[in-house]
Each structure stands twice: as structure tokens, then as C-alpha cells.
Design an enzyme around this catalytic site. Structure first.
Site, PDB file in Angstrom:
ATOM      1  N   HIS A  77       0.821  -1.217   0.000  1.00 19.12           N
ATOM      2  CA  HIS A  77       0.000   0.000   0.000  1.00 19.12           C
ATOM      3  C   HIS A  77       0.853   1.264   0.000  1.00 19.12           C
ATOM      4  O   HIS A  77       0.558   2.221  -0.733  1.00 19.12           O
ATOM      5  CB  HIS A  77      -0.955   0.004   1.193  1.00 19.12           C
ATOM      6  CG  HIS A  77      -1.956  -1.106   1.164  1.00 19.12           C
ATOM      7  ND1 HIS A  77      -2.824  -1.372   2.200  1.00 19.12           N
ATOM      8  CD2 HIS A  77      -2.237  -2.034   0.204  1.00 19.12           C
ATOM      9  CE1 HIS A  77      -3.579  -2.415   1.889  1.00 19.12           C
ATOM     10  NE2 HIS A  77      -3.233  -2.841   0.685  1.00 19.12           N
ATOM     11  N   HIS A 259      -9.004  -1.880  -5.699  1.00 18.35           N
ATOM     12  CA  HIS A 259      -7.969  -2.191  -4.709  1.00 18.35           C
ATOM     13  C   HIS A 259      -6.949  -3.166  -5.280  1.00 18.35           C
ATOM     14  O   HIS A 259      -5.746  -3.054  -4.979  1.00 18.35           O
ATOM     15  CB  HIS A 259      -8.563  -2.767  -3.422  1.00 18.35           C
ATOM     16  CG  HIS A 259      -7.520  -3.012  -2.390  1.00 18.35           C
ATOM     17  ND1 HIS A 259      -7.015  -2.011  -1.576  1.00 18.35           N
ATOM     18  CD2 HIS A 259      -6.803  -4.125  -2.085  1.00 18.35           C
ATOM     19  CE1 HIS A 259      -6.061  -2.505  -0.810  1.00 18.35           C
ATOM     20  NE2 HIS A 259      -5.910  -3.791  -1.098  1.00 18.35           N
ATOM     21  N   ASP A 263      -2.930  -2.572  -5.319  1.00 24.20           N
ATOM     22  CA  ASP A 263      -1.891  -3.546  -4.953  1.00 24.20           C
ATOM     23  C   ASP A 263      -0.896  -3.751  -6.090  1.00 24.20           C
ATOM     24  O   ASP A 263       0.321  -3.826  -5.868  1.00 24.20           O
ATOM     25  CB  ASP A 263      -2.527  -4.889  -4.606  1.00 24.20           C
ATOM     26  CG  ASP A 263      -3.103  -4.937  -3.203  1.00 24.20           C
ATOM     27  OD1 ASP A 263      -2.812  -4.043  -2.394  1.00 24.20           O
ATOM     28  OD2 ASP A 263      -3.854  -5.892  -2.917  1.00 24.20           O
ATOM     29  N   HIS A 286      -0.440 -11.078  -5.347  1.00 18.20           N
ATOM     30  CA  HIS A 286       0.920 -10.623  -5.029  1.00 18.20           C
ATOM     31  C   HIS A 286       2.004 -11.498  -5.657  1.00 18.20           C
ATOM     32  O   HIS A 286       3.052 -10.987  -6.077  1.00 18.20           O
ATOM     33  CB  HIS A 286       1.112 -10.558  -3.517  1.00 18.20           C
ATOM     34  CG  HIS A 286       0.227  -9.551  -2.857  1.00 18.20           C
ATOM     35  ND1 HIS A 286       0.301  -8.205  -3.123  1.00 18.20           N
ATOM     36  CD2 HIS A 286      -0.768  -9.702  -1.947  1.00 18.20           C
ATOM     37  CE1 HIS A 286      -0.600  -7.564  -2.410  1.00 18.20           C
ATOM     38  NE2 HIS A 286      -1.264  -8.448  -1.691  1.00 18.20           N
TER      39      HIS A 286
END
Length: 301
Positions: A77, A259, A263, A286
Site C-alpha cells: 500500500h 484495490h 496492490d 501478489h
């Protein structure tokens, strides 16, 4: 365009989402060509970790970087905020292992940094350009990231959890997008059925119903709702007609997709700078994000 750094230092504190550990973090201006560097002040003033894809050590539910036995958890973030706001160089001092989750978005960083603006530095920004198309695929999940050479940085992302609540969400970002208003304020999310499992695995120790959108995909019992209240130390929660816990109101109908884009901007910054690439991403996370950052790092001209 020249490189930019912060005009002032900015401090934040709070619990980490996964470890639950309380940390104090200060983002400081940095000299030209520093890039983004974390310093674990609880260890020593020399305990640094460069925010690079080659230092990624864990991508389970968040991005962790490690160097010389030192780690910082959940960096995505703050990395996203610095990228979206156009910060080339910054030192991030933190006195524990995990970045505070705050409200689950990048909004606290945005408010602080945008209030003062940035300082333009003397050296030109070094863009990361690649020679040829690259594709990162996860055959098990069906996710992919396609990386195309381009004159400008842009991302087209598709979120698809096969969820009747979320549906399929398609979001876009490029250098003309208002990151602060359209991406950076979008909060992290979790499915209701995942929370008990994550808690049993020692994760989400710092989570609460103020810093995450909770998606209720399947019917739940009163007992399950009571258990979630115990986990988050709340008196009462309910389920909305749209299929979310009533702890938060959505900023956008596709806030979860946005969101995911937040990321991705943070993870891709681990390529070591601002890429000149066009990204097409499907079912990103991720692990595949940071693998794409490594591919850009390795393929840059």
C-alpha cells in the site's frame, strides 16, 4: 521528467494486518537515485532493505521483502501510494516488522503527501523500458499478466473470483488517472468464509471491520456472525442485501477491483522504478504481480 521526492517527512502508526504488531513508520525525503528503501530502526540505522523484486521473500496474502536477514511485511500500500503520486525517492523508517494497515487503503499517505506536494530534483527520471512482450502465467489459478512495451505506463486489470457478489470487475489505470481520488482510497477486502481460516493460521491479527471490505458469498449462521464479532472485538455486524458486511459503505461499486489495481501498482514498483509498459492482468495477486516486476527488472533495456 525529473525525479521527485517528498517535501517533508510523514509519520504513521498502527497495527499490522497479519502480525497484529504495533509499528511506527516515518516516510522521509531521499536523495536522487535512492529509489525506495526501508530501514528497520528497531534493529539499527543500517538495517535497510531496498524495495526491489529481487528482495521479495513472501507473497502469502501480502508482499514481504527481505535483505540480510531483515524483513518488512505488507509493503504494497505504501509502495502504491508513492508510485501513484509520482515519488521516485524515499526512505521509509519503521520500528517493527509490518507496515501498519491503517484503513486498508493508501488514503492516509495520500492526504499527508498531497497536502504539501513534491520536490522536483535535478536528475531525470530513469524509466524502465523493455524490448519485447512477456507473459507470466499461473496455470493452476488461470491468472496471467501480459507485459507489452509501450511509451506510457498503463494497466488493464480484470478481477474474477467467480463470485456472485463481486461479479467480474474490469478497471483501468494510466498516468492521467487521478490516483488519489479513484484508486488510492480503495480498501482491502476479504471473503467472510476466509476470515476464520486466516485467524486460525495466525493471520489477520490486526484486522478489524474498520479496515476491510468483507464479502459474504455464502449463507452464514448467527453463530458464525457472533464468532466474527469476537474475532474483531465488535458488538454486532449484519449482512447487506448486496452481500457485504455492513461495517463499511463502498466508495465505488468496483472498489475491490480498484484495490487489486492499487496492490498491483505497489508490487510492480518493485521492478525498481517507473515502467514504460502496458499491462493486461487477469486474476492478479501478489505472487504473479511480483513475478511480473522481476520480469520487467530482468528485461529492461
Amino acid at each position: 521528467m525529473n525525479q521527485r521526492t517528498l517535501k517533508n517527512s510523514y509519520s504513521f502508526e498502527g497495527k499490522g494486518l497479519h502480525t497484529g504488531k504495533y509499528s511506527r513508520m516515518t516516510i522521509c525525503p531521499a536523495a536522487e537515485d535512492t529509489g525506495i528503501r526501508f530501514i528497520r530502526t528497531d534493529i539499527s540505522d543500517d538495517a535497510f532493505i531496498d524495495a526491489l523484486a529481487t528482495n521479495v521473500s513472501n507473497t502469502a496474502r501480502s508482499t514481504t521483502i527481505s535483505q540480510n536477514g531483515i524483513s518488512v511485511v505488507t509493503i504494497e500500500h505504501i509502495m502504491s501510494a508513492l508510485t501513484g503520486l509520482g515519488v521516485d525517492n524515499a526512505i521509509i523508517k519503521i520500528d517493527n516488522e509490518e507496515v501498519p494497515i491503517l484503513d486498508g487503503s493508501a488514503s492516509y499517505y495520500i492526504k499527508a503527501i498531497c497536502a504539501d506536494g513534491l520536490v522536483e530534483q535535478n536528475s531525470e527520471r530513469k524509466y524502465l523500458e523493455i524490448k519485447e512482450f512477456r507473459e507470466i502465467i499461473n496455470e493452476k489459478s488461470g491468472s496471467y499478466i501480459r507485459i507489452f512495451p509501450a511509451d506510457r505506463f498503463s494497466i488493464d486489470l480484470t478481477l474474477d473470483f467467480e463470485s456472485k457478489v463481486l461479479g467480474i470487475q474490469k478497471v483501468h489505470w494510466d498516468e492521467d488517472t487521478d490516483y488519489a481520488a479513484e484508486i488510492g482510497i480503495c480498501r482491502t477486502f476479504v471473503f467472510f468464509h476466509e476470515i476464520e481460516f486466516l485467524a486460525s493460521q495466525g493471520l489477520v491479527k490486526g484486522g478489524d471491520v474498520d479496515n476491510a471490505i468483507v464479502i459474504v458469498e455464502h449463507p452464514v449462521s448467527d453463530e458464525q456472525l457472533e464468532n466474527i464479532c469476537r474475532i474483531f472485538n465488535k458488538d454486532k455486524v449484519a449482512i447487506t442485501d448486496e452481500g457485504y458486511l455492513n461495517n463499511l459503505e463502498l466508495h465505488f461499486s468496483d472498489e475491490c477491483g480498484r484495490h487489486k489495481l492499487l496492490d498491483m501498482l505497489g508490487d510492480l514498483r518493485l521492478a525498481g522504478g517507473f515502467p514504460k509498459v502496458r499491462i493486461e492482468a487477469f486474476k492478479s495477486g501478489h505472487t504473479i504481480n511480483t513475478n511480473a516486476a522481476k520480469a520487467i527488472f530482468e528485461s529492461k533495456k
